[in-house]
Design an enzyme around this catalytic site. Structure first.
Site, PDB file in Angstrom:
ATOM      1  N   ARG A   1       0.670  -1.250   0.197  1.00  0.00           N
ATOM      2  CA  ARG A   1      -0.033  -0.111   0.080  1.00  0.00           C
ATOM      3  C   ARG A   1       0.758   1.413  -0.153  1.00  0.00           C
ATOM      4  NH1 ARG A   1      -5.241  -0.045   1.664  1.00  0.00           N
ATOM      5  NH2 ARG A   1      -6.397  -2.066   2.287  1.00  0.00           N
TER       6      ARG A   1
ATOM      7  N   ARG B   1      24.264 -23.605   2.288  1.00  0.00           N
ATOM      8  CA  ARG B   1      24.076 -22.795   3.148  1.00  0.00           C
ATOM      9  C   ARG B   1      24.954 -21.772   3.162  1.00  0.00           C
ATOM     10  NH1 ARG B   1      19.764 -24.309   4.009  1.00  0.00           N
ATOM     11  NH2 ARG B   1      19.959 -23.258   6.418  1.00  0.00           N
TER      12      ARG B   1
ATOM     13  N   HIS C   1      -2.972  24.757  23.208  1.00  0.00           N
ATOM     14  CA  HIS C   1      -3.642  23.805  23.719  1.00  0.00           C
ATOM     15  C   HIS C   1      -4.746  22.827  22.827  1.00  0.00           C
ATOM     16  CE1 HIS C   1      -0.630  24.574  26.867  1.00  0.00           C
ATOM     17  NE2 HIS C   1      -1.378  26.094  26.511  1.00  0.00           N
TER      18      HIS C   1
ATOM     19  N   SER D   1     -17.050   6.182   4.665  1.00  0.00           N
ATOM     20  CA  SER D   1     -17.450   5.554   5.780  1.00  0.00           C
ATOM     21  C   SER D   1     -18.460   4.424   5.061  1.00  0.00           C
ATOM     22  CB  SER D   1     -17.962   6.519   6.980  1.00  0.00           C
ATOM     23  OG  SER D   1     -18.748   5.538   8.333  1.00  0.00           O
TER      24      SER D   1
END
Length: 291
Positions: A12, A77, A151, A281
């Protein structure tokens, strides 16, 4: 293909360029280019390697039999030696000089350095594009007033352009850090099993000047002007943490900008583009969930 785990980080979110860069094909081709550069430098500095052998290696860089390599690795290996064997099968005249004097980290670590450097350069282009777009956006809306927050509470007015410059400044700091990392990346070179170059001292009869020149030539082939002053078998792993810190910093800036946008969407100060057939949605058609 649907019966195996797939990472959304690649399917993605990764760019085609990054997927190609970190593919096994690009990695092994990089190994082969390193073997070509090693053979060419050794030949030019007097070792018994012929131009015909080097030419055959160059011609077969992209001819990789991954099935052969996998079968050989299952037998011995060892991934690097499996690819030395596979390369020698398609370049038989050069089979005996591939990887001459080198240890595995010559290709694995130098290869990683090349891939990391190229990936950071690609990332730098994307970062510059983001900064360019933000700069144009900030300039366009430099005088448009909007409510500012502290804030996350309504505060004094600011401008839309000013808000964008806060994001832009973070990315500028990231660019400075990225450039620092790129500027200080060095090549490992051919250092042998413990960084002493012992195998090359044997090959070149103790001529350290030729060994230094060999490393300089190989590094230059791949765009590196310097090798690390001292090392073991590997490049300094401190570089990995430096790269990760740089990537983390860019991620933090992206998160800060995206989180600001998400909060501003809540107050309808800003909206993402919404395509004609996009679904906001699954249960509430009027919603525009942020992406």
């Amino acid at each position: 293909m649907y019966d195996r785990y797939e990472s959304p980080l690649s399917s993605r979110y990764a760019s085609p360029e990054m997927l190609k860069l970190f593919s096994m094909e690009t990695r092994i081709q990089t190994w082969r280019k390193l073997w070509v550069a090693l053979a060419k430098a050794e030949m030019e500095l007097g070792l018994p390697i012929t131009e015909e052998q080097v030419q055959q290696l160059e011609e077969q860089v992209e001819n990789i039999d991954f099935s052969c390599a996998a079968a050989r690795e299952k037998e011995v290996r060892h991934d690097v030696m499996a690819h030395v064997y596979t390369y020698g099968k398609v370049a038989p005249k050069a089979a005996g000089i591939i990887h001459l004097g080198a240890t595995s980290c010559y290709v694995t670590d130098n290869g990683d350095l090349i891939l990391y450097r190229d990936a950071l350069l690609h990332l730098r282009k994307g970062l510059l594009a983001v900064m360019q777009n933000l700069a144009a956006f900030a300039k366009q809306y430099r005088a448009l007033p909007t409510l500012g927050y502290t804030h996350y509470q309504p505060a004094q007015l600011v401008t839309v352009g000013k808000r964008a410059t806060l994001w832009l400044q973070d990315f500028l700091m990231d660019l400075e850090e990225l450039d620092f990392v790129l500027e200080h990346m060095k090549f490992l070179g051919c250092r042998g099993t413990t960084g002493t170059e012992a195998s090359f001292l044997d090959l070149f009869g103790g001529d350290t000047v030729k060994i230094d020149e060999m490393n300089r030539r190989i590094g230059k082939t791949f765009g590196f002007s310097e090798c690390y002053d001292v090392c073991g078998q590997t490049y300094p792993r401190k570089l990995d943490s430096r790269i990760l810190q740089c990537l983390s910093a860019i991620g933090q800036s992206c998160y800060r900008m995206a989180n600001d946008i998400r909060l501003l969407q809540h107050d309808r100060q800003i909206e993402e583009p919404f395509e004609k057939n996009q679904i906001g949605s699954s249960a509430m058609a009027y919603k525009r969930n942020p992406m």
